[in-house]
Design a protein around this motif. Structure first.
Motif, PDB file in Angstrom:
ATOM      1  N   ASP A 136      -3.166   5.599  -0.470  1.00 61.22           N
ATOM      2  CA  ASP A 136      -3.569   5.056  -1.082  1.00 61.22           C
ATOM      3  C   ASP A 136      -4.854   4.903   0.921  1.00 61.22           C
ATOM      4  O   ASP A 136      -4.172   5.490   1.810  1.00 61.22           O
ATOM      5  CB  ASP A 136      -3.706   2.990  -0.328  1.00 61.22           C
ATOM      6  N   LEU A 141       0.561  -1.450  -0.262  1.00 59.48           N
ATOM      7  CA  LEU A 141       0.535   0.188   0.003  1.00 59.48           C
ATOM      8  C   LEU A 141       1.002   0.888  -0.416  1.00 59.48           C
ATOM      9  O   LEU A 141       2.092   1.404   0.450  1.00 59.48           O
ATOM     10  CB  LEU A 141      -1.149   0.006   1.045  1.00 59.48           C
ATOM     11  N   HIS A 169      -7.751   0.626  -0.811  1.00 58.21           N
ATOM     12  CA  HIS A 169      -7.682  -0.942  -0.917  1.00 58.21           C
ATOM     13  C   HIS A 169      -8.534  -1.278   0.624  1.00 58.21           C
ATOM     14  O   HIS A 169      -9.058  -1.023   1.334  1.00 58.21           O
ATOM     15  CB  HIS A 169      -6.627  -1.087  -0.458  1.00 58.21           C
TER      16      HIS A 169
END
Length: 383
Positions: A201, A197, A234
């Motif tokens: 994000d 990540l 995510h």
């Protein structure tokens, strides 16, 4: 007081109910009470707590549930306890903590068409056994009920006409020594790097051992419905479930690179530190404790009105409440509001502050107050 606690499993590494059972036993012992636990599996319990191991009831759901009830009732009958607290379905007992919610309500959610619902009672013996035990408990097999949300109190009174004055709402507590925001600087960058990540994000968390019931499919579809605006999001999926089914769904939705399955996790606080938002569009939860854990770690929460934990959220300040658990468009619109990382940090800090009121100590004190009421009632009755 001499207190008996009954549950199939006492463990810190299973679900929320099993962890709660251990924490309650330890806390009651620490307050000076004589604690006896009755179950089929124990771990995480210190010396001094008296263990009563019940025989394995086998793999048959119908026979297993009813046999556990018989074994527990027989074992409890051999002792003289001031309080018998049931953390699972069996009878008779003094106090029933209804942590699993109502079987009758859950079946209406799963099978709203009455003939289909009755057909499933016939073919799925676990449904039938749970309903049978629930009816026995709530029609004379218990003195008082503890629910962990107003949602469940209302359901008990509605479905079974149980006296409202004999139902106590005691919200869950969280272990703030384990779940806290201090873990964020220690683990955030490490875990996010392991998952690939980036700094910009936004990491959503889904934590459960029943992905279908807890709305993982709805979360995936909501992320896909966001289109380009949601590309920074995510999803970290923790717990047990049918990984391949959901991995295929993620691939079909074009999300395969943004979904991270981490399996069962015994150090969830590290992933809370790596996350930005807990998303749990559950179909039904009396009170999902992961919501409180996430809040204690400084995360805002998105869940549904069908989750008792929604009662402790402040809309737009510590999280958001989804009205329809199956509405992916509604969830997508909520997630659109969560694209500002600065706002998420502000909401997370407010969630952490609110979580401070929900301690294990307060939870135990409120449960003890219920126990004292029952002991007084039993004393008056014996006189």
């Amino acid at each position: 007081m001499k207190i008996a606690l009954v549950n199939k499993v006492f463990s810190l590494s299973h679900g929320g109910l099993e962890r709660f059972s251990v924490n309650l036993a330890v806390t009651l012992q620490g307050a000076g009470h004589e604690v006896h636990v009755f179950g089929q599996s124990f771990s995480g319990l210190p010396e001094g707590i008296v263990l009563h191991l019940l025989p394995d009831t086998g793999k048959s759901f119908l026979g297993g549930l009813l046999k556990f009830h018989r074994l527990a009732s027989r074992a409890i009958g051999k002792g003289r306890f001031d309080i018998v607290l049931g953390l699972t379905r069996f009878y008779p007992m003094d106090v029933y903590r209804m942590g699993d919610g109502l079987q009758r309500h859950w079946m209406r959610i799963c099978y709203p068409f009455l003939p289909w619902r009755w057909f499933n009672y016939l073919v799925n013996t676990a449904h039938a056994a749970n309903l049978y035990l629930e009816r026995k408990i709530l029609s004379g097999g218990v003195r008082r009920i503890i629910t962990n949300s107003r949602l469940c109190k209302e359901q008990v009174c509605k479905y079974y006409k149980f006296p409202e004055e004999n139902v106590e709402v005691v919200y869950n507590g969280v272990d703030h020594s384990l779940f806290h925001s201090d873990a964020r600087p220690a683990w955030r960058s490490t875990i996010r790097k392991e998952l690939g990540l980036g700094a910009e994000d936004i990491a959503l968390l889904h934590v459960s051992n029943n992905w279908q019931r807890k709305g993982l499919e709805t979360t995936l579809k909501a992320m896909a419905a966001m289109g380009q605006s949601g590309e920074r999001m995510h999803l970290i999926v923790a717990g047990r479930g049918k990984v391949e089914i959901f991995r295929r769904l993620a691939g079909h939705l074009g999300l395969e690179k943004r979904i991270h399955f981490i399996g069962s996790c015994t150090q969830m606080e590290r992933y809370y530190a790596a996350g930005d938002l807990l998303v749990l569009p559950t179909l039904y939860d009396p009170f999902s404790n992961v919501c409180l854990e996430a809040m204690a770690c400084g995360l805002p929460v998105v869940t549904t009105a069908a989750n008792g934990a929604s009662e402790i959220l402040v809309e737009g300040e510590t999280g958001y409440v989804q009205k329809d658990p199956k509405d992916m468009q509604e969830l997508a619109q909520i997630l659109e509001k969560c694209l500002d990382s600065t706002a998420l940090l502000r909401m997370g800090e407010a969630a952490r502050r609110d979580s401070e009121a929900f301690t294990l100590g307060r939870n135990m004190q409120q449960i003890l107050e219920v126990f004292e009421k029952v002991v007084a009632e039993k004393t008056r009755f014996s006189r």
